[in-house]
Design an enzyme around this catalytic site. Structure first.
Site, PDB file in Angstrom:
ATOM      1  N   ARG A  41       0.850  -1.177   0.038  1.00  0.00           N
ATOM      2  CA  ARG A  41       0.070  -0.038  -0.082  1.00  0.00           C
ATOM      3  C   ARG A  41       0.898   1.279   0.062  1.00  0.00           C
ATOM      4  O   ARG A  41       0.468   2.195  -0.607  1.00  0.00           O
ATOM      5  CB  ARG A  41      -0.950  -0.011   1.382  1.00  0.00           C
ATOM      6  CG  ARG A  41      -2.100  -1.007   0.743  1.00  0.00           C
ATOM      7  CD  ARG A  41      -2.797  -1.157   2.207  1.00  0.00           C
ATOM      8  NE  ARG A  41      -4.206  -1.865   2.021  1.00  0.00           N
ATOM      9  CZ  ARG A  41      -4.936  -2.324   2.942  1.00  0.00           C
ATOM     10  NH1 ARG A  41      -4.751  -1.908   4.339  1.00  0.00           N
ATOM     11  NH2 ARG A  41      -5.889  -3.053   2.800  1.00  0.00           N
ATOM     12  N   LYS A 198     -20.590 -18.870   1.593  1.00  0.00           N
ATOM     13  CA  LYS A 198     -21.839 -18.626   1.945  1.00  0.00           C
ATOM     14  C   LYS A 198     -22.748 -17.550   1.007  1.00  0.00           C
ATOM     15  O   LYS A 198     -22.170 -16.504   0.841  1.00  0.00           O
ATOM     16  CB  LYS A 198     -22.139 -18.058   3.647  1.00  0.00           C
ATOM     17  CG  LYS A 198     -21.466 -18.944   4.448  1.00  0.00           C
ATOM     18  CD  LYS A 198     -21.767 -18.274   5.789  1.00  0.00           C
ATOM     19  CE  LYS A 198     -21.360 -19.428   7.090  1.00  0.00           C
ATOM     20  NZ  LYS A 198     -21.608 -18.689   8.275  1.00  0.00           N
ATOM     21  N   GLY A 351     -10.044 -10.703  -1.247  1.00  0.00           N
ATOM     22  CA  GLY A 351      -8.632 -11.159  -0.877  1.00  0.00           C
ATOM     23  C   GLY A 351      -8.341 -12.418  -1.436  1.00  0.00           C
ATOM     24  O   GLY A 351      -7.137 -12.773  -1.874  1.00  0.00           O
ATOM     25  N   GLY A 374     -13.750  -4.429   0.796  1.00  0.00           N
ATOM     26  CA  GLY A 374     -14.940  -3.875   1.095  1.00  0.00           C
ATOM     27  C   GLY A 374     -15.590  -3.191   0.335  1.00  0.00           C
ATOM     28  O   GLY A 374     -16.955  -3.072  -0.082  1.00  0.00           O
TER      29      GLY A 374
END
Length: 401
Positions: A41, A198, A351, A374
């Site tokens: 980063r 999920k 990820g 996110g």
């Protein structure tokens, strides 16, 4: 998307002698002693900082690090290690400035790092007073932290609201361009791959994409739930039987538009979840009650690869099998290789997806790799990210003004 690009401001000479405030993402992992263990980063943030310096700006950079308690400084929350690493990489002194809200002494051609912005009371709640204080420090605000684009905080949203000029740095602009190309005006057919353990964690993404994509490929535990919804036996595989109605609704929504959710025709099974468990390829209709489905089979892989090769645009989020185990990695590898070979525009994020891209060495063949986590998932859910919203709003008003 209509927004001001920092690169355009630099190219037109509007940055020379100006105070530039860059919101970067320097939230890097550290060990127990505070040593930086991975600096991607920081490395990725340097082009924007260097662009500002080359344009003759007085440069201020800030970022969050970890999850500090606002107003309660602890040494572990400090950006000091980041300042050192940034200085080493840029081969120049990068002083760290604490208590910077009252004013920052920095001259054109110099850069300073402002201490962890999440220590400022009001940061997370996007305090107007704090936002105005930050905006007063600069002539030009640059948002270059896509990983924070889904949060409306003082250093990401509020400052953009009140700064004289608000712009997108090269990292954020690239994300905005790639997302617009993939989801706003995609070249058809648009194929999305959504995989994970999920359905519940990605149900809103599946519903949103079902309204837009031509093929919705599901993988992992999500595929198991869709197989169950299609009347297939999945043995003791991971699934969510209570979400069968939702899975059927996604299938029907796609069918109503002449689109499809391809269900696996063959799978790779094992009797236990282990790297050394013997792998067996079976037709999807032949799964036994004591089987675990851990990957898609070769026929399904070939079928999906053909669809990906014919795609105009590909959005990829998640491996389709337990690719960490060699015996159950063929499906994900096949998907990855097909994306790499496809002439369609490809954007990937998440990820596990990044880990798969690295494992198969296809970084150069994927058109855009999103590091937003996110933020990337919220885009797939159909949400407008706060950073995009305010920069587009300011872009329109600045151009009209």
């Amino acid at each position: 998307m209509n927004f001001i690009r920092f690169s355009d401001l630099c190219a037109s000479g509007q940055v020379t002698g100006q105070r530039v405030f860059i919101r970067a993402d320097l939230n890097v992992p550290q060990d127990a002693e505070g040593n930086i263990t991975e600096d991607t980063r920081i490395r990725a943030s340097i082009p924007c900082i260097q662009m500002a310096l080359d344009a003759g700006a007085a440069v201020m950079v800030t970022s969050h690090l970890g999850r500090p308690v606002e107003g309660q400084f602890k040494p572990a929350d400090s950006l000091a290690p980041v300042a050192r690493r940034l200085g080493e990489m840029m081969k120049r002194d990068v002083p760290l400035v604490s208590d910077w809200l009252g004013g920052v002494d920095v001259k054109p051609g110099d850069v300073v790092l402002l201490e962890n912005c999440r220590l400022n009371p009001g940061e997370k709640k996007n305090s107007e007073a704090l936002s105005r204080q930050m905006a007063a420090l600069c002539d030009i605000f640059v948002h270059d932290a896509f990983g924070t684009a889904h949060r409306a905080e003082a250093s990401t949203y509020g400052i953009a609201q009140y700064a004289r000029v608000a712009s997108a740095g090269p990292l954020l602009a690239a994300e905005m361009d790639a997302i617009a190309k993939a989801l706003t005006a995609p070249r058809r057919p648009l194929v999305a791959i959504v995989a994970g353990s999920k359905v519940s964690t990605k149900l809103t993404i599946l519903k949103s994409l079902a309204d837009n994509v031509d093929q919705l490929i599901v993988g992992g535990g999500i595929a198991n739930t869709f197989m169950l919804a299609g009347g297939l036996n999945i043995g003791k595989s991971l699934a969510e039987p209570d979400l069968l109605a939702e899975a059927k609704a996604v299938i029907e929504a796609m069918k109503a538009r002449g689109a499809a959710v391809p269900i696996p025709v063959d799978v790779v099974t094992a009797k236990s979840f282990a790297a050394d468990a013997p792998a067996t390829v079976k037709a999807a209709a032949d799964v036994a009650d004591d089987d675990l489905i851990l990957d898609i089979g070769p026929q399904t892989t070939a079928m999906l690869a053909d669809q990906l090769m014919a795609a105009g645009t590909i959005v990829w989020n998640g491996p389709v099998g337990v690719f960490e185990f060699d015996a159950f990695s063929r499906g994900t590898e096949g998907i990855a290789r097909a994306i790499a070979s496809s002439s369609g525009f490809s954007i990937a994020g998440g990820g596990d997806t990044l880990a798969a891209i690295a494992k198969y060495g296809i970084e150069q063949q994927v058109d855009y790799i999103s590091t937003g986590g996110g933020a990337f998932l919220e885009v797939l859910e159909g949400k407008t990210l706060p950073a995009f919203e305010i920069l587009q709003k300011r872009g329109s008003s600045q151009r009209q003004g």
